[in-house]
Enzyme design. Sequence first.
Site, PDB file in Angstrom:
ATOM      1  CB  ILE A 133      -0.894   0.022   1.242  1.00 24.91           C
ATOM      2  CG1 ILE A 133      -2.083  -1.197   1.408  1.00 24.91           C
ATOM      3  CG2 ILE A 133      -1.751   1.173   1.484  1.00 24.91           C
ATOM      4  CD1 ILE A 133      -2.596  -1.403   2.433  1.00 24.91           C
ATOM      5  N   GLY A 134       1.887   1.185   0.972  1.00 22.58           N
ATOM      6  CA  GLY A 134       2.770   2.573   0.912  1.00 22.58           C
ATOM      7  C   GLY A 134       3.873   2.249   2.003  1.00 22.58           C
ATOM      8  N   GLY A 136       6.841   4.653   4.747  1.00 20.49           N
ATOM      9  CA  GLY A 136       7.290   6.082   5.238  1.00 20.49           C
ATOM     10  C   GLY A 136       8.521   5.807   5.695  1.00 20.49           C
ATOM     11  CG  MET A 138      10.554   5.172  11.579  1.00 17.65           C
ATOM     12  SD  MET A 138      10.222   5.340  13.245  1.00 17.65           S
ATOM     13  CE  MET A 138      10.307   3.487  13.667  1.00 17.65           C
ATOM     14  CB  VAL A 141       1.367   0.156   5.032  1.00 23.28           C
ATOM     15  CG1 VAL A 141      -0.227  -0.181   5.510  1.00 23.28           C
ATOM     16  CG2 VAL A 141       1.856   1.061   6.072  1.00 23.28           C
ATOM     17  CE  LYS A 156       3.722   1.922  10.550  1.00 20.86           C
ATOM     18  NZ  LYS A 156       3.063   3.219  11.617  1.00 20.86           N
ATOM     19  CG  ASP A 251       4.796  12.399  12.412  1.00 19.57           C
ATOM     20  OD1 ASP A 251       4.951  13.672  12.042  1.00 19.57           O
ATOM     21  OD2 ASP A 251       4.895  11.636  11.680  1.00 19.57           O
TER      22      ASP A 251
END
Length: 781
Positions: A133-134, A136, A138, A141, A156, A251
């Site tokens: 899915i994507g 970041g 760290m 996902v 994740k 965040d």
Amino acid sequence: MPESDRTPKVTARQCPACGLAFDPTIKFCPEDGSRLSEEVRLTGEIRSISNTVPPAVGSGDSGSRLKGRPNDAPRSPTGNDNTKTLPADPASYGRTGEPSIPTANLPKPIAVSAADSMIGAIINDQYEIMSVIGHGGMSIVYKARHLMMKRLVAVKTLLPHLVLHPLSLERFRQEAEAASNLAHPNIITIYDFGFTSEGQPFLVMDYLQGTSLSALIRRDRYLPVERACHIFKQIADALGHAHSHGVIHRDLKPSNILLVEKGDDPYYVQIVDFGIAKLLPREDHEYVSLTQTGELFGSPLYMSPEQCKGGKLDAKSDIYSLGCLMYETLCGKPPIDGDATLDILYKHINEIPEPLSNHGVKVPRKLETMVFKCLAKSPSQRYRSMEQVRDQLLDMIHERKSTFFDKLFNAWTLFLLRRKPRSNRDKAFVLVETAMLLVLFTLATTVGLLEWRAAESPASKQAISWVEDEPEQPQPPSSQDFVESTNLDVGYRQFNSHELSPEQSLQLIDKYMKFGQELMSNKCFDMASDAYGKALKVSRDFNGLRAFKTFFAWAHYADALSSKRDPNAPAVYREMLTEIMRHSGIDDWYMCELFKKEGDSYYVLGQWAQAANSYSQSLRYFNAGASAYQELGKDRESDSHFDPNDDAVVLDTTLMRSRLGDCYSILAEQPGVDTKQMLTTAENLYFRSLNSWRKLRGDFSGDEMVTIYRLAHVQARLGHTSSARTFYKEALDHCIKIYGAKNVYTGLLLRDYADFLWHSNSWLEALYYRVWSLTILASAK
């Protein structure tokens, strides 16, 4: 770290936040997402990023197994390595067909062959990995399916190069602990946490399909105030729940706000990524500190000043980040921006954002005050808690029109919040500022007292009306009127019992009509409408519906009902007009007069749309009659057509045109209409009426003053500030000359003029006229 990566003197890029050095091919720090510096020569350790899964760490859930394609899976048919570039927005999971755009505070997309190698794998004998899915800074996902429940979930996992990093593992574990303890409908749910057989940590959460707030801002540039407040309220409520459980997000940013459709709400908030959440100190809970002194975590564009300094954080840091998010949502740009991370951090600490209006958007002053209160540099100046932010947003959503004192207070609060942090040399002016504050407080108290007294006065509830529309006070009938009414009622009962001759019946109609006229002249409207109604009943039964006497009594009966503002008056006029329009050859002037009276009955009852329709019909007949009069030429005197230039006719037409302008002006405030067209029509009607009033009444007449005042109001609503100011001043001068400086009309006009000046940002002038108006209205009887 391989020995080949340790060299005495090498070329590398260095992270300005954490100080680590990396291979020059890397542009963003994988530890905290900061942009790396230009190439420098240094001696020390250079870190590189591995694109393969590291060996198992030998810790975690030993019972977890990773099933799927082997590590030697065949390459793609093109012959390239089985790699895939992933979007940089970690909140984009669950969205379809919406690739994210990398920003300055996020790591640059990298090719992660390990991500593709996970597709098809089965984690913990429960979750089958379906697609990426994507990712970041760290984590990665995945979209996955629960084998037993046949339910889609999001899995994740920590990025491969961070698996061996103890602090990264602890942060990942702490995210699972922090988020799993939160049970709020606007916070994404964490279902499971563990380690794969290779030692890679994972957590399982809801799989959501929606759009991130950042994508919505990129698409629409900014959100409308009502929609934005709806989103802010949900965020504040969710974060208030997290803070009450000892968790701060640290965040918060638009890309971590996912908007999904739930029920009738297409903008239902889900807060994601508590990846760097920190547990607040609590008596019943020990926590592990994951930051050292000066270590920064979060997105620079949304970090609080204390977070930029690496200081101790609490819930008020999230309030600052929420202020950044609110600012960007309302105007499309973050409050603080810069070319480099250090530049952004410096501005968060030292600079005040621009007003929202500088970005070309219109935001209520109270909402802008809330945003800047969240963005206060000092935590003590911000809201005490997220619950207070939520309550203020609820008040904002449901609040009615603000009072003048509220507007003054919000303007002063916003002025204070937008001031830069006070330096040492500014402290010399504290005494002067305190004195000014005391003066303003005294003035505000005086104005507030006057406002209260004026609100209690009946004068403040009056309206500036046309001379002909000033309400008439009905008078009680005299004893002689009761005697006359009793005598006539005897004849009325005899007529109903067929005891009167034709001559006596006609005489009874005439007596009732004459008695009704006397009562109307004495303003006894109730008894007059009763007399005319009985005359109408007798004439209908004796003469028939189409007789002249019947129509004559009918018209006077409707006039009497309209004079006492009976809600049945329009229906009586409409019934009579319907009967008359069945016949041809009706005089234009007669039809013009009847439609005007019907419009007047609607006007006094506040039924503006019906009044506008009746007045428009009346003007149509007036124009037809005026054209016929012009065509007659020299034969006008012998014809029954009315003279459109007669003063009485011009007076009636001008008053009708003025009232029609009022109808369009009021209807322009209703939803679903072309406001500009309605106001423009009202403006043209008022201009025509103004010329007529000046010819009929001369300069400085009451109707002329009212017309100028209504013109000023329409000009202000059309945005013609300069002409509106001119008309307001002219109307005020006329009002003082006609009624005097202490008249109620003068106070009402001054009040509206002060409101116009306030919205035009002429605050001192507005305050002057406002106090003047309150002084008049508070003392009026």
